[in-house]
Write a protein that holds these residues in place. Structure first.
Motif, PDB file in Angstrom:
ATOM      1  N   GLU A 222       1.874 -14.057  -4.537  1.00  0.00           N
ATOM      2  CA  GLU A 222       0.482 -13.967  -5.648  1.00  0.00           C
ATOM      3  C   GLU A 222       0.485 -12.344  -6.140  1.00  0.00           C
ATOM      4  OE1 GLU A 222      -2.010 -15.949  -6.449  1.00  0.00           O
ATOM      5  OE2 GLU A 222      -0.576 -17.601  -6.055  1.00  0.00           O
ATOM      6  N   LYS A 223       1.072 -11.444  -5.269  1.00  0.00           N
ATOM      7  CA  LYS A 223       0.701 -10.182  -5.507  1.00  0.00           C
ATOM      8  C   LYS A 223       1.637  -9.742  -6.578  1.00  0.00           C
ATOM      9  CE  LYS A 223      -0.825  -6.008  -3.884  1.00  0.00           C
ATOM     10  NZ  LYS A 223      -2.202  -5.626  -3.981  1.00  0.00           N
ATOM     11  N   GLY A 224       2.710 -10.476  -6.871  1.00  0.00           N
ATOM     12  CA  GLY A 224       3.612 -10.172  -8.097  1.00  0.00           C
ATOM     13  C   GLY A 224       4.754  -9.323  -7.606  1.00  0.00           C
ATOM     14  N   TRP A 225       4.923  -8.984  -6.472  1.00  0.00           N
ATOM     15  CA  TRP A 225       5.858  -8.039  -6.056  1.00  0.00           C
ATOM     16  C   TRP A 225       7.339  -8.836  -6.087  1.00  0.00           C
ATOM     17  CZ3 TRP A 225       3.671  -5.954  -0.496  1.00  0.00           C
ATOM     18  CH2 TRP A 225       2.557  -5.096  -1.066  1.00  0.00           C
ATOM     19  N   GLY A 226       8.309  -7.370  -6.734  1.00  0.00           N
ATOM     20  CA  GLY A 226       9.870  -8.063  -6.321  1.00  0.00           C
ATOM     21  C   GLY A 226      10.566  -7.048  -5.458  1.00  0.00           C
ATOM     22  N   ILE A 227      11.889  -7.258  -5.308  1.00  0.00           N
ATOM     23  CA  ILE A 227      12.659  -6.534  -4.445  1.00  0.00           C
ATOM     24  C   ILE A 227      12.424  -4.944  -4.511  1.00  0.00           C
ATOM     25  CG2 ILE A 227      14.641  -6.429  -5.802  1.00  0.00           C
ATOM     26  CD1 ILE A 227      14.408  -6.862  -2.024  1.00  0.00           C
ATOM     27  N   LYS A 228      12.158  -4.504  -5.675  1.00  0.00           N
ATOM     28  CA  LYS A 228      11.914  -3.134  -5.829  1.00  0.00           C
ATOM     29  C   LYS A 228      10.591  -2.568  -4.698  1.00  0.00           C
ATOM     30  CE  LYS A 228       8.943  -3.360  -9.712  1.00  0.00           C
ATOM     31  NZ  LYS A 228       8.759  -4.842  -9.913  1.00  0.00           N
ATOM     32  N   ASN A 229       9.822  -3.713  -4.620  1.00  0.00           N
ATOM     33  CA  ASN A 229       8.493  -3.556  -3.633  1.00  0.00           C
ATOM     34  C   ASN A 229       8.917  -3.665  -2.328  1.00  0.00           C
ATOM     35  OD1 ASN A 229       7.317  -5.039  -6.336  1.00  0.00           O
ATOM     36  ND2 ASN A 229       6.502  -2.949  -5.757  1.00  0.00           N
ATOM     37  N   LEU A 230      10.059  -3.383  -1.709  1.00  0.00           N
ATOM     38  CA  LEU A 230      10.458  -3.839  -0.374  1.00  0.00           C
ATOM     39  C   LEU A 230       9.842  -2.784   0.386  1.00  0.00           C
ATOM     40  CD1 LEU A 230      12.151  -5.404   1.693  1.00  0.00           C
ATOM     41  CD2 LEU A 230      14.113  -3.973   1.353  1.00  0.00           C
ATOM     42  N   LYS A 231       9.977  -1.437   0.094  1.00  0.00           N
ATOM     43  CA  LYS A 231       9.282  -0.285   1.084  1.00  0.00           C
ATOM     44  C   LYS A 231       7.893  -0.851   1.033  1.00  0.00           C
ATOM     45  CE  LYS A 231      12.516   3.393   0.540  1.00  0.00           C
ATOM     46  NZ  LYS A 231      12.693   4.873  -0.092  1.00  0.00           N
ATOM     47  N   GLU A 232       7.048  -1.007   0.142  1.00  0.00           N
ATOM     48  CA  GLU A 232       5.730  -1.359   0.169  1.00  0.00           C
ATOM     49  C   GLU A 232       5.491  -2.402   0.916  1.00  0.00           C
ATOM     50  OE1 GLU A 232       3.658  -1.030  -3.831  1.00  0.00           O
ATOM     51  OE2 GLU A 232       5.561  -1.048  -4.452  1.00  0.00           O
ATOM     52  N   GLU A 233       6.204  -3.459   1.099  1.00  0.00           N
ATOM     53  CA  GLU A 233       6.088  -4.861   1.629  1.00  0.00           C
ATOM     54  C   GLU A 233       6.130  -4.350   3.108  1.00  0.00           C
ATOM     55  OE1 GLU A 233       7.203  -8.389   3.915  1.00  0.00           O
ATOM     56  OE2 GLU A 233       8.560  -6.832   3.656  1.00  0.00           O
ATOM     57  N   LYS A 234       7.235  -3.496   3.627  1.00  0.00           N
ATOM     58  CA  LYS A 234       7.311  -3.192   4.914  1.00  0.00           C
ATOM     59  C   LYS A 234       6.124  -2.391   5.379  1.00  0.00           C
ATOM     60  CE  LYS A 234      12.341  -3.154   5.355  1.00  0.00           C
ATOM     61  NZ  LYS A 234      13.703  -2.340   5.470  1.00  0.00           N
ATOM     62  N   LYS A 235       5.900  -1.480   4.488  1.00  0.00           N
ATOM     63  CA  LYS A 235       4.558  -0.504   4.994  1.00  0.00           C
ATOM     64  C   LYS A 235       3.096  -1.495   5.236  1.00  0.00           C
ATOM     65  CE  LYS A 235       2.395   1.762   1.890  1.00  0.00           C
ATOM     66  NZ  LYS A 235       1.968   2.923   0.861  1.00  0.00           N
ATOM     67  N   ASP A 236       3.208  -2.427   4.337  1.00  0.00           N
ATOM     68  CA  ASP A 236       1.963  -3.541   4.174  1.00  0.00           C
ATOM     69  C   ASP A 236       2.150  -4.112   5.718  1.00  0.00           C
ATOM     70  OD1 ASP A 236      -0.195  -4.880   2.719  1.00  0.00           O
ATOM     71  OD2 ASP A 236       1.019  -6.313   3.192  1.00  0.00           O
ATOM     72  N   ALA A 237       3.202  -4.576   5.932  1.00  0.00           N
ATOM     73  CA  ALA A 237       3.473  -5.543   7.259  1.00  0.00           C
ATOM     74  C   ALA A 237       3.227  -4.730   8.379  1.00  0.00           C
ATOM     75  CB  ALA A 237       4.920  -5.995   7.101  1.00  0.00           C
ATOM     76  N   PHE A 238       3.477  -3.202   8.608  1.00  0.00           N
ATOM     77  CA  PHE A 238       3.213  -2.590   9.530  1.00  0.00           C
ATOM     78  C   PHE A 238       1.777  -2.290   9.800  1.00  0.00           C
ATOM     79  CE2 PHE A 238       2.480   1.753  11.425  1.00  0.00           C
ATOM     80  CZ  PHE A 238       3.148   1.858  12.594  1.00  0.00           C
ATOM     81  N   VAL A 239       0.965  -1.771   8.522  1.00  0.00           N
ATOM     82  CA  VAL A 239      -0.475  -1.692   8.621  1.00  0.00           C
ATOM     83  C   VAL A 239      -1.051  -2.989   9.196  1.00  0.00           C
ATOM     84  CG1 VAL A 239      -2.595  -1.228   7.166  1.00  0.00           C
ATOM     85  CG2 VAL A 239      -0.482   0.017   6.874  1.00  0.00           C
ATOM     86  N   SER A 240      -0.791  -4.099   8.866  1.00  0.00           N
ATOM     87  CA  SER A 240      -1.191  -5.277   9.361  1.00  0.00           C
ATOM     88  C   SER A 240      -0.939  -5.558  10.840  1.00  0.00           C
ATOM     89  CB  SER A 240      -0.594  -6.581   8.551  1.00  0.00           C
ATOM     90  OG  SER A 240      -1.468  -7.676   8.919  1.00  0.00           O
ATOM     91  N   ALA A 241       0.283  -5.321  11.178  1.00  0.00           N
ATOM     92  CA  ALA A 241       0.597  -5.806  12.776  1.00  0.00           C
ATOM     93  C   ALA A 241      -0.143  -4.641  13.411  1.00  0.00           C
ATOM     94  CB  ALA A 241       1.999  -5.617  12.777  1.00  0.00           C
ATOM     95  N   ALA A 242      -0.159  -3.393  12.974  1.00  0.00           N
ATOM     96  CA  ALA A 242      -0.809  -2.333  13.828  1.00  0.00           C
ATOM     97  C   ALA A 242      -2.396  -2.542  14.042  1.00  0.00           C
ATOM     98  CB  ALA A 242      -0.445  -0.812  13.206  1.00  0.00           C
TER      99      ALA A 242
END
Length: 411
Positions: A222-242
């Motif tokens: 839904e966010k409309g992210w592609g593979i170029k957003n992989l770093k953002e996706e990892k950072k986002d997951a880290f923030v959520s889990a932390a």
């Protein structure tokens, strides 16, 4: 002030899916499970929470990555990438819906008990039946969904959830738990008492939840992210889990420093208000009630929407909460909100049971992502690295251990 406000909004916008999942995960289920664990065992099971949050990060990144590369959501990939994948996807769909309906009964029972206590405090010991409270809440929530006022309501409830989190942080520092005790809780071990293994499974179920990973792929899409957003996706997951680890750990530590010391086992919902005894007074109890009720109501929204969303995902149709099918499914879900009126189990016990049930579903989402992320035809040059494979394999092993714990306790 305006510049600071804008910076905060920009920061929040940068971690969209993570914030969504924090709001979904840190609800009444997490509060009840962590509070009950802290009340019964202090910080002895803190290690289970840490592992669960680490593995949550691993699977969120994996599910997000596969969605970024394929452009498809989790159930769609599982359905089309495996022989008889439709069977596995259907099993996940049904199991998640059952798990969420069980959680709905526990959440609404806890919210009703706390509202009942708030009415007693405000109106000179007046008692209103739990069934009437649930009827009013369920009707109000259904009407809000029917008329599409969810976004406005969600903003109000987000304030309640943040308020609840800040409240627990304040009490955490007031209680001043012994840091050496928290450190000892990082050493794996299970107390030799009835229900301990069930609590480990419940911690895994409420944190490393199968529903979170399936929904993760949807919100990333839904966010409309592609593979170029992989770093953002990892950072986002880290923030959520932390944030999940921080808030859940604070709740467990507060319960360990209050309920555990006072000898409470959190058999009844209203015992939660003793978490605020360091502050004292009916006003403090009402503040805690307000926060937990807000967290509970905000959790109910995604719970009742999960069936329409998952069925839309499975069938490949667009999500529309105003369709006749969605409204019927939401109405049926709301009927389950009355479960605690007819069941003998107290809401906290039912809530922990529902979270332990979630742990049983975890292998069904951990194994498929291990296979999908290593599929060259699907992932190409973005196949899983050795480190990613080690992480996902660790989650698979953890999922079988917690499933064993859950089955042992549930049956």
């Amino acid at each position: 002030m305006n510049k600071t406000y804008k910076k905060i909004l920009v920061a929040l916008a940068a971690v969209g899916p993570g914030l969504f999942l924090i709001g979904y995960n840190i609800g009444t289920g997490s509060v009840t499970t962590m509070a009950k664990t802290g009340a019964e065992h202090g910080m002895e099971l803190f290690w289970a929470l840490v592992l669960s949050c680490v593995f949550t990060f691993v699977l969120m990144v994996a599910y997000g990555k596969v969605t970024l590369v394929s452009g498809k959501t989790a159930l769609t990939n599982i359905k089309h990438e495996f022989k008889y994948g439709w069977v596995l996807a259907l099993y996940i769909l049904i199991a998640l819906i059952i798990g969420e309906l069980l959680a709905l009964m526990g959440v609404m029972g806890i919210v009703a008990d706390l509202v009942q206590e708030a009415i007693r405090l405000l109106f000179n010991e007046r008692i209103v039946g739990r069934g009437w409270i649930i009827l009013v809440l369920a009707t109000g929530l259904y009407l809000l969904l029917w008329f599409g006022q969810y976004k406005t309501f969600e903003k109000v409830l987000t304030v309640f959830v943040i308020f609840m989190g800040l409240s627990f942080v304040v009490v955490f520092f007031m209680v001043s738990p012994d840091w050496s005790v928290i450190a000892k809780g990082l050493v794996p071990g299970i107390p030799d008492t009835p229900g301990a293994m069930g609590l480990v499974a419940a911690i895994a179920g409420t944190t490393c939840s199968a529903a979170v990973f399936i929904m993760r792929s949807t919100v990333v899409a839904e966010k409309g992210w592609g593979i170029k957003n992989l770093k953002e996706e990892k950072k986002d997951a880290f923030v959520s889990a932390a944030m999940m680890l921080f808030l859940s750990g604070v709740i467990m530590a507060v319960a360990a420093g209050t309920l555990h010391v006072m000898g409470f086992k959190l058999e009844n919902t209203v015992e939660m208000i003793h978490l605020f005894e360091p502050i004292g007074g009916d006003a403090a109890a009402f503040i805690l009630i307000l926060g937990i009720v807000g967290a509970g109501l905000s959790t109910i929204f995604p719970i009742v929407l999960i069936a329409p969303w998952l069925i839309a995902d499975y069938t490949g149709k667009p999500r529309n909460t105003h369709s006749t099918q969605s409204r019927v499914l939401i109405f049926i879900a709301m009927l389950f909100a009355f479960g605690t009126v007819f069941l003998e189990q107290r809401p906290p016990a039912l809530m922990v049971f529902s979270q332990a049930f979630q742990a049983v579903i975890l292998p069904a989402v951990a194994i498929p992502i291990l296979l999908l992320i290593n599929r060259a035809k699907l992932m190409g040059i973005n196949k899983a690295s050795l480190r990613e494979n080690i992480g996902i394999w660790a989650v698979v092993i953890f999922s079988f251990v917690t499933t064993y714990f859950a089955i042992t306790e549930l049956f």
